[in-house]
Structure formats: C-alpha cells, structure tokens
Design a protein around this motif. Structure first.
Motif, PDB file in Angstrom:
ATOM      1  N   ASP A 228      57.533 -32.038  48.741  1.00 28.40           N
ATOM      2  CA  ASP A 228      56.772 -32.565  47.613  1.00 28.40           C
ATOM      3  C   ASP A 228      57.188 -31.871  46.323  1.00 28.40           C
ATOM      4  O   ASP A 228      57.292 -30.642  46.268  1.00 28.40           O
ATOM      5  N   VAL A 229      57.406 -32.665  45.286  1.00 30.46           N
ATOM      6  CA  VAL A 229      57.714 -32.165  43.944  1.00 30.46           C
ATOM      7  C   VAL A 229      56.527 -32.485  43.055  1.00 30.46           C
ATOM      8  O   VAL A 229      56.131 -33.644  42.930  1.00 30.46           O
ATOM      9  N   ASP A 230      55.951 -31.460  42.436  1.00 29.28           N
ATOM     10  CA  ASP A 230      54.722 -31.627  41.665  1.00 29.28           C
ATOM     11  C   ASP A 230      54.950 -31.846  40.175  1.00 29.28           C
ATOM     12  O   ASP A 230      54.011 -32.184  39.459  1.00 29.28           O
ATOM     13  N   GLY A 231      56.180 -31.628  39.704  1.00 31.66           N
ATOM     14  CA  GLY A 231      56.419 -31.779  38.276  1.00 31.66           C
ATOM     15  C   GLY A 231      57.826 -32.258  37.979  1.00 31.66           C
ATOM     16  O   GLY A 231      58.773 -31.971  38.721  1.00 31.66           O
ATOM     17  N   VAL A 232      57.972 -32.996  36.887  1.00 31.55           N
ATOM     18  CA  VAL A 232      59.284 -33.476  36.462  1.00 31.55           C
ATOM     19  C   VAL A 232      60.098 -32.301  35.932  1.00 31.55           C
ATOM     20  O   VAL A 232      59.590 -31.462  35.186  1.00 31.55           O
ATOM     21  N   GLY A 233      61.367 -32.237  36.323  1.00 36.60           N
ATOM     22  CA  GLY A 233      62.241 -31.167  35.853  1.00 36.60           C
ATOM     23  C   GLY A 233      62.350 -29.994  36.808  1.00 36.60           C
ATOM     24  O   GLY A 233      63.085 -29.044  36.522  1.00 36.60           O
ATOM     25  N   GLU A 234      61.644 -30.046  37.921  1.00 37.69           N
ATOM     26  CA  GLU A 234      61.751 -28.961  38.890  1.00 37.69           C
ATOM     27  C   GLU A 234      63.108 -28.995  39.577  1.00 37.69           C
ATOM     28  O   GLU A 234      63.696 -30.049  39.794  1.00 37.69           O
ATOM     29  N   LYS A 235      63.599 -27.818  39.921  1.00 40.18           N
ATOM     30  CA  LYS A 235      64.871 -27.703  40.613  1.00 40.18           C
ATOM     31  C   LYS A 235      64.650 -27.804  42.115  1.00 40.18           C
ATOM     32  O   LYS A 235      63.768 -27.153  42.667  1.00 40.18           O
ATOM     33  N   VAL A 236      65.467 -28.617  42.778  1.00 39.54           N
ATOM     34  CA  VAL A 236      65.382 -28.796  44.219  1.00 39.54           C
ATOM     35  C   VAL A 236      66.707 -28.346  44.834  1.00 39.54           C
ATOM     36  O   VAL A 236      67.775 -28.849  44.448  1.00 39.54           O
ATOM     37  N   GLY A 237      66.632 -27.392  45.736  1.00 39.84           N
ATOM     38  CA  GLY A 237      67.818 -26.896  46.414  1.00 39.84           C
ATOM     39  C   GLY A 237      67.868 -27.395  47.841  1.00 39.84           C
ATOM     40  O   GLY A 237      66.844 -27.458  48.525  1.00 39.84           O
ATOM     41  N   PHE A 238      69.055 -27.762  48.287  1.00 39.35           N
ATOM     42  CA  PHE A 238      69.237 -28.302  49.636  1.00 39.35           C
ATOM     43  C   PHE A 238      70.492 -27.692  50.234  1.00 39.35           C
ATOM     44  O   PHE A 238      71.598 -27.836  49.694  1.00 39.35           O
ATOM     45  N   TYR A 239      70.302 -26.971  51.339  1.00 37.90           N
ATOM     46  CA  TYR A 239      71.427 -26.329  52.029  1.00 37.90           C
ATOM     47  C   TYR A 239      71.364 -26.676  53.507  1.00 37.90           C
ATOM     48  O   TYR A 239      70.284 -26.719  54.100  1.00 37.90           O
ATOM     49  N   PHE A 240      72.516 -26.954  54.107  1.00 37.11           N
ATOM     50  CA  PHE A 240      72.555 -27.185  55.547  1.00 37.11           C
ATOM     51  C   PHE A 240      73.908 -26.741  56.090  1.00 37.11           C
ATOM     52  O   PHE A 240      74.916 -26.677  55.359  1.00 37.11           O
ATOM     53  N   ALA A 241      73.923 -26.429  57.381  1.00 39.11           N
ATOM     54  CA  ALA A 241      75.158 -26.057  58.065  1.00 39.11           C
ATOM     55  C   ALA A 241      74.997 -26.379  59.541  1.00 39.11           C
ATOM     56  O   ALA A 241      73.957 -26.098  60.133  1.00 39.11           O
ATOM     57  N   VAL A 242      76.022 -26.983  60.122  1.00 32.72           N
ATOM     58  CA  VAL A 242      76.016 -27.297  61.548  1.00 32.72           C
ATOM     59  C   VAL A 242      76.489 -26.062  62.297  1.00 32.72           C
ATOM     60  O   VAL A 242      77.622 -25.610  62.115  1.00 32.72           O
ATOM     61  N   GLN A 243      75.621 -25.506  63.136  1.00 27.65           N
ATOM     62  CA  GLN A 243      75.929 -24.267  63.831  1.00 27.65           C
ATOM     63  C   GLN A 243      76.733 -24.507  65.100  1.00 27.65           C
ATOM     64  O   GLN A 243      77.594 -23.704  65.449  1.00 27.65           O
ATOM     65  N   SER A 244      76.442 -25.571  65.818  1.00 28.49           N
ATOM     66  CA  SER A 244      77.155 -25.843  67.064  1.00 28.49           C
ATOM     67  C   SER A 244      77.030 -27.316  67.404  1.00 28.49           C
ATOM     68  O   SER A 244      76.144 -28.012  66.912  1.00 28.49           O
ATOM     69  N   GLY A 245      77.964 -27.766  68.249  1.00 27.88           N
ATOM     70  CA  GLY A 245      77.933 -29.148  68.718  1.00 27.88           C
ATOM     71  C   GLY A 245      79.087 -29.970  68.192  1.00 27.88           C
ATOM     72  O   GLY A 245      79.277 -30.070  66.967  1.00 27.88           O
ATOM     73  N   GLY A 246      79.875 -30.553  69.122  1.00 25.82           N
ATOM     74  CA  GLY A 246      80.973 -31.423  68.713  1.00 25.82           C
ATOM     75  C   GLY A 246      81.979 -30.711  67.831  1.00 25.82           C
ATOM     76  O   GLY A 246      82.381 -29.575  68.079  1.00 25.82           O
ATOM     77  N   ASN A 247      82.342 -31.375  66.749  1.00 30.95           N
ATOM     78  CA  ASN A 247      83.256 -30.798  65.762  1.00 30.95           C
ATOM     79  C   ASN A 247      82.514 -30.278  64.537  1.00 30.95           C
ATOM     80  O   ASN A 247      83.062 -30.231  63.434  1.00 30.95           O
ATOM     81  N   PHE A 248      81.236 -29.916  64.716  1.00 28.16           N
ATOM     82  CA  PHE A 248      80.394 -29.378  63.643  1.00 28.16           C
ATOM     83  C   PHE A 248      80.281 -30.367  62.475  1.00 28.16           C
ATOM     84  O   PHE A 248      80.402 -30.002  61.303  1.00 28.16           O
ATOM     85  N   GLU A 249      80.008 -31.628  62.776  1.00 25.43           N
ATOM     86  CA  GLU A 249      79.924 -32.646  61.729  1.00 25.43           C
ATOM     87  C   GLU A 249      78.614 -33.403  61.856  1.00 25.43           C
ATOM     88  O   GLU A 249      78.094 -33.608  62.953  1.00 25.43           O
ATOM     89  N   ILE A 250      78.080 -33.807  60.706  1.00 32.06           N
ATOM     90  CA  ILE A 250      76.799 -34.509  60.665  1.00 32.06           C
ATOM     91  C   ILE A 250      76.774 -35.411  59.437  1.00 32.06           C
ATOM     92  O   ILE A 250      77.455 -35.135  58.429  1.00 32.06           O
ATOM     93  N   ASP A 251      76.012 -36.487  59.495  1.00 34.86           N
ATOM     94  CA  ASP A 251      75.789 -37.358  58.342  1.00 34.86           C
ATOM     95  C   ASP A 251      74.415 -37.029  57.738  1.00 34.86           C
ATOM     96  O   ASP A 251      73.476 -36.712  58.471  1.00 34.86           O
ATOM     97  N   TYR A 252      74.313 -37.113  56.417  1.00 33.59           N
ATOM     98  CA  TYR A 252      73.046 -36.799  55.768  1.00 33.59           C
ATOM     99  C   TYR A 252      72.835 -37.695  54.557  1.00 33.59           C
ATOM    100  O   TYR A 252      73.783 -38.261  53.998  1.00 33.59           O
ATOM    101  N   VAL A 253      71.569 -37.817  54.167  1.00 29.13           N
ATOM    102  CA  VAL A 253      71.225 -38.579  52.969  1.00 29.13           C
ATOM    103  C   VAL A 253      69.945 -37.994  52.378  1.00 29.13           C
ATOM    104  O   VAL A 253      69.027 -37.631  53.102  1.00 29.13           O
TER     105      VAL A 253
END
Length: 219
Positions: free
Chosen positions: A46-71
């Motif tokens: 939830d974002v409570d105000g306009v102009g707030e900074k949103v950070g998004f980090y992810f990393a595939v730790q294991s499985g297959g060739n360490f690849e994933i789709d995201y949106v």
C-alpha cells in the motif's frame, strides 16, 4: 545559566529524535518464497501518498537456470515494470498514485520450482520541519541531517552487498548439489555398465567352451 543550558540540551535532543524519525520513514517487507512449477504468485504493498519511493528487489536463489518472469502494476493495473527470464532485479520508482501496488512472479513457463528472495520497500520522502524556536539550531541540524543521510546511504550499500553475496551463496550451493547428483548417478550408471559387460563376457566364454566341448570328430 544552568536552566538555559538544560533547555538548549533538551531542545537539541528533541531535534535529533525528530531527524532520526523523519529520515527513516520506511516500510519494508523481506520475504523468501518457494514458487512451484507452472505457478503465479502476487504480493501487494500500500502507498499512502503521491511521490513516495517504492523499492523492489528480487533474486532467484535456486531452481532451473535461476530465471523467473515478473510484472509490477499500479492500482489501475497499469504495468510499471516487467521482465522475462530474469535472474534478479533491483528497481526504485516513484509512486504517482495512492493505492495498492501489485508485484507478481510467474513461473508458468518453466517446469522447475524456484526459491525467491525479494524485498518490497515503501519509503516516504523525509521532511525536516523546524519551529520558530528551533531556527537558531538550523546549522547544527543541517550537519546532523547530512550525516544521517550519509549513514543511511552506507547502510543501503552494505545491505545490497549482503544481498549479492547471499544470492551468490545460494546459487553456488544449488550448482554444487546439482553437480553432486549428476556425479552420483553417472557413477551408478558406470557401475551397472561394468557389471553388465562382465556378465556378458562370462556368458560368451561359457557358451564358447560349451559348444567347443560338445563337438565330435570321426577318425
């Protein structure tokens, strides 16, 4: 004189506390999730105000060739970020709308389970408000505020370095396990082939001498 000194000290302490509280207005969520094959999983912030900074980090730790789709989508379901067959990502964007932002991972195109490590962070812009009685301390608070930002930047750098080494550790460990499994099954297969060849040679020799011993010759 003592009263004035104590009053100035208490006022300075209140300013310091205000700076600390204002400089660190962060709501963060650090999660580790196992995403099964052909599965889609979404998380929300939830974002409570306009102009707030949103950070998004992810990393595939294991499985297959360490690849994933995201949106990543805003409250109006408009796509802000997306990627296909990505191993990791680290993004920061400004929220232009108030509401619920969605962060979805898709493993529908892959046949192996994936272990994900990700952070969702909502950070408000720090605002320093000084009353009329605190204006004489402006030069002190500016220096303290600058030091606070420097410390915050160093902590962020350390956190990102830790995340990098954490990801490398999991990926290397997964590679080692996969290599050990392949070596084990290759050794088993090699032993089976050797035993089969030995039995085949024994059978051939036995058959050869049995046939040669049963021959009859006329004189």
């Amino acid at each position: 004189m003592t009263t004035f000194a104590s009053f100035s000290s208490s006022r300075l302490v209140s300013v310091l506390l205000g700076l600390v509280l204002l400089a660190v207005q962060i709501q963060a969520t650090a999660l580790t999730s196992l995403l099964a094959a052909n599965e889609r999983s979404c998380y929300y912030a939830d974002v409570d105000g306009v102009g707030e900074k949103v950070g998004f980090y992810f990393a595939v730790q294991s499985g297959g060739n360490f690849e994933i789709d995201y949106v990543v989508m805003d409250p109006d379901d408009r796509v802000l970020l997306e990627g296909v067959a990505e191993k990791q990502g680290d993004y920061i964007f400004t929220a232009n709308k108030i509401g619920e932002y969605s962060f979805c991972f898709e493993n529908e195109a892959y046949n192996s389970d994936k272990l994900l490590d990700f952070d969702i962070m909502v950070e408000s812009e720090p605002r320093r408000i000084l009353s009329a009685q605190q204006q004489p301390l402006k030069e002190h608070t500016s220096a303290l505020e600058e030091s606070t930002y420097k410390i915050s930047g160093l902590l962020s750098s350390v956190t990102r370095t830790q995340k990098y080494f954490h990801t490398r550790h999991h990926r290397n460990f997964s590679t080692v396990l996969s290599t050990q499994s392949r070596i084990f099954w290759f050794t088993i297969l090699e032993c089976v082939i050797i035993i089969a060849m030995s039995l085949l040679q024994v059978w051939i020799l036995k058959t050869f001498f049995s046939r040669s011993g049963s021959r009859r010759y006329k004189v």
